[in-house]
Motif scaffolding. Structure first.
Motif, mmCIF file in Angstrom:
data_model
loop_
_atom_site.group_PDB
_atom_site.id
_atom_site.type_symbol
_atom_site.label_atom_id
_atom_site.label_comp_id
_atom_site.label_asym_id
_atom_site.label_seq_id
_atom_site.Cartn_x
_atom_site.Cartn_y
_atom_site.Cartn_z
ATOM 1 N N LEU A 69 0.824 -1.210 0.000
ATOM 2 C CA LEU A 69 0.000 0.000 0.000
ATOM 3 C C LEU A 69 0.859 1.262 0.000
ATOM 4 O O LEU A 69 0.613 2.198 -0.760
ATOM 5 C CB LEU A 69 -0.939 -0.009 1.203
ATOM 6 C CG LEU A 69 -2.116 -0.991 1.150
ATOM 7 C CD1 LEU A 69 -2.770 -1.100 2.518
ATOM 8 C CD2 LEU A 69 -3.147 -0.542 0.110
ATOM 9 N N HIS A 110 0.554 3.279 -3.648
ATOM 10 C CA HIS A 110 -0.666 4.084 -3.716
ATOM 11 C C HIS A 110 -0.437 5.447 -4.357
ATOM 12 O O HIS A 110 -1.402 6.135 -4.713
ATOM 13 C CB HIS A 110 -1.281 4.257 -2.319
ATOM 14 C CG HIS A 110 -0.611 5.310 -1.483
ATOM 15 N ND1 HIS A 110 0.507 5.057 -0.730
ATOM 16 C CD2 HIS A 110 -0.894 6.620 -1.287
ATOM 17 C CE1 HIS A 110 0.877 6.161 -0.101
ATOM 18 N NE2 HIS A 110 0.048 7.130 -0.427
ATOM 19 N N TYR A 117 -2.749 7.427 2.339
ATOM 20 C CA TYR A 117 -3.694 6.520 1.677
ATOM 21 C C TYR A 117 -5.016 6.469 2.431
ATOM 22 O O TYR A 117 -6.086 6.571 1.847
ATOM 23 C CB TYR A 117 -3.102 5.119 1.562
ATOM 24 C CG TYR A 117 -4.018 4.158 0.825
ATOM 25 C CD1 TYR A 117 -4.272 4.325 -0.532
ATOM 26 C CD2 TYR A 117 -4.647 3.109 1.491
ATOM 27 C CE1 TYR A 117 -5.134 3.468 -1.206
ATOM 28 C CE2 TYR A 117 -5.498 2.243 0.818
ATOM 29 C CZ TYR A 117 -5.741 2.423 -0.522
ATOM 30 O OH TYR A 117 -6.593 1.579 -1.195
ATOM 31 N N MET A 137 -3.843 7.553 -4.988
ATOM 32 C CA MET A 137 -5.047 6.796 -4.649
ATOM 33 C C MET A 137 -5.240 6.829 -3.139
ATOM 34 O O MET A 137 -4.276 6.678 -2.380
ATOM 35 C CB MET A 137 -4.929 5.357 -5.152
ATOM 36 C CG MET A 137 -4.986 5.236 -6.662
ATOM 37 S SD MET A 137 -4.647 3.563 -7.257
ATOM 38 C CE MET A 137 -2.854 3.511 -7.087
ATOM 39 N N THR A 138 -6.474 7.022 -2.705
ATOM 40 C CA THR A 138 -6.772 7.087 -1.278
ATOM 41 C C THR A 138 -8.065 6.348 -0.980
ATOM 42 O O THR A 138 -8.888 6.103 -1.871
ATOM 43 C CB THR A 138 -6.932 8.544 -0.804
ATOM 44 O OG1 THR A 138 -8.052 9.145 -1.500
ATOM 45 C CG2 THR A 138 -5.685 9.358 -1.071
ATOM 46 N N TRP A 187 -8.279 -3.178 0.958
ATOM 47 C CA TRP A 187 -7.640 -1.931 0.512
ATOM 48 C C TRP A 187 -6.707 -2.184 -0.671
ATOM 49 O O TRP A 187 -6.682 -1.405 -1.624
ATOM 50 C CB TRP A 187 -6.856 -1.301 1.654
ATOM 51 C CG TRP A 187 -7.720 -0.659 2.708
ATOM 52 C CD1 TRP A 187 -9.055 -0.383 2.603
ATOM 53 C CD2 TRP A 187 -7.308 -0.213 3.993
ATOM 54 N NE1 TRP A 187 -9.506 0.214 3.769
ATOM 55 C CE2 TRP A 187 -8.459 0.337 4.633
ATOM 56 C CE3 TRP A 187 -6.102 -0.216 4.679
ATOM 57 C CZ2 TRP A 187 -8.420 0.871 5.915
ATOM 58 C CZ3 TRP A 187 -6.057 0.309 5.953
ATOM 59 C CH2 TRP A 187 -7.204 0.849 6.570
ATOM 60 N N MET A 216 -7.003 -0.686 -4.430
ATOM 61 C CA MET A 216 -5.912 0.093 -5.012
ATOM 62 C C MET A 216 -5.444 -0.499 -6.329
ATOM 63 O O MET A 216 -5.115 0.230 -7.278
ATOM 64 C CB MET A 216 -4.738 0.155 -4.032
ATOM 65 C CG MET A 216 -3.542 0.952 -4.553
ATOM 66 S SD MET A 216 -2.047 0.711 -3.549
ATOM 67 C CE MET A 216 -1.645 -0.995 -3.976
ATOM 68 N N GLU A 217 -5.405 -1.819 -6.415
ATOM 69 C CA GLU A 217 -4.855 -2.472 -7.589
ATOM 70 C C GLU A 217 -5.690 -2.237 -8.840
ATOM 71 O O GLU A 217 -5.148 -2.128 -9.943
ATOM 72 C CB GLU A 217 -4.713 -3.975 -7.335
ATOM 73 C CG GLU A 217 -3.527 -4.339 -6.456
ATOM 74 C CD GLU A 217 -2.212 -4.031 -7.149
ATOM 75 O OE1 GLU A 217 -1.798 -4.802 -8.022
ATOM 76 O OE2 GLU A 217 -1.616 -2.988 -6.813
ATOM 77 N N ARG A 225 -4.854 1.107 -10.398
ATOM 78 C CA ARG A 225 -3.429 1.121 -10.719
ATOM 79 C C ARG A 225 -3.149 0.277 -11.959
ATOM 80 O O ARG A 225 -2.393 0.683 -12.845
ATOM 81 C CB ARG A 225 -2.604 0.604 -9.542
ATOM 82 C CG ARG A 225 -1.114 0.842 -9.684
ATOM 83 C CD ARG A 225 -0.370 0.435 -8.430
ATOM 84 N NE ARG A 225 -0.262 -1.001 -8.320
ATOM 85 C CZ ARG A 225 0.725 -1.718 -8.866
ATOM 86 N NH1 ARG A 225 1.665 -1.109 -9.575
ATOM 87 N NH2 ARG A 225 0.785 -3.021 -8.720
#
Length: 285
Positions: free
Chosen positions: A37, A41, A77, A104-105, A170, A174-175, A178
């Protein structure tokens, strides 16, 4: 009912060892996800240098303690709705004219954010207690001490498992963006525009062009007395950046590239009786 005697103690101790090992394995998974993370992120920097920037973030994260990782994760994040997350400062310069930034958060109402912050820091304390203080807190040389240690380890495992589930969610959240961004960045249209500086209409942003960036790199390696031989630079680029060719930018020669590109200055010198082309970055493009 029968009471435990001294012969039962080795079995109790073995069970304590098993439960402690289970907790430690889960904690390693927890720390691994925290590092993912923190490392991934956000990403920002000169677009030609993003691979190095990303590698540096991963390497830097690998050396941090869990406490440092949690402190970095909170507010970058994991953020409250009321506060804008801190972003890395980023400026454009003639040496790195085009930059890229992605953040990204996960955002929570302030009360939920406060709870998550407290729980994340409690996990740091839990990890430190298990690693450094467990045998000081539990007398595993006695049956009662072993039973108390088992109860504590079962509770610790339950807490770690619950937080590990949250981290997995999480990471999955995020992935998705991304990977989507990475897919876009691999397209030829993206590379032409942001890596090579070539717009869809064929016009060239020379300050952002890959060929000018390659010439800058070559200059840093080859320059003497403030100038670099264009012929030697072409040889250097052919080995390291073979995809960078004048024809890609609508030019017939490397001399035309340097002539057309405002960030570069072209000049001719007589070397060994022959007129040769030299160039340097233009401080006033």
């Amino acid at each position: 009912m029968t009471s435990l005697n001294d012969e039962d103690l080795p079995q109790l101790q073995q069970e304590v060892q098993r439960l402690l090992g289970r907790c430690m394995l889960w904690l390693q998974q927890y720390e691994r996800l925290i590092k993912i993370l923190v490392a991934h992120h956000s990403l920002s920097g000169p677009i030609h240098d993003l691979k190095r920037v990303r590698t540096a973030r991963i390497d830097g994260t690998a050396r941090k303690t869990l406490g440092s990782l949690v402190s970095e994760l909170i507010g970058s994040y994991v953020v409250p709705d009321e506060i804008k997350p801190t972003e890395d400062a980023m400026t454009d310069t003639p040496e790195a004219p085009v930059s890229f930034a992605m953040y990204m958060t996960v955002r929570y109402p302030f009360t939920d954010f406060a709870r998550l912050e407290r729980e994340l820091r409690e996990m740091v304390d839990l990890r430190n207690n298990l690693v450094h203080h467990f045998i000081d807190q539990h007398d595993i040389g006695s049956s009662d001490g072993c039973r108390g240690a088992q109860d504590a380890l079962v509770a610790a495992y339950s807490s770690i498992d619950r937080h590990l589930t949250q981290l997995r969610e999480w990471v999955e959240d995020m992935e998705k963006p991304r990977l989507a961004a990475a897919e876009v960045m691999q397209t030829q249209a993206f590379r032409d525009c942001f890596i090579n500086g070539i717009s869809s209409d064929g016009s060239v942003n020379w300050c952002a062009s890959g060929i000018v960036n390659a010439l800058r790199e070559a200059f840093q390696e080859l320059a003497g007395d403030g100038w670099a031989s264009l012929a030697e630079a072409v040889k250097w680029i052919t080995v390291r950046h073979p995809q960078q060719l004048p024809s890609k930018y609508g030019c017939k020669s490397w001399r035309q590239v340097v002539h057309e590109a405002p960030p570069l200055e072209l000049r001719y010198f007589v070397v060994d009786g022959e007129r040769s082309a030299f160039y340097r970055p233009n401080t006033n493009p």
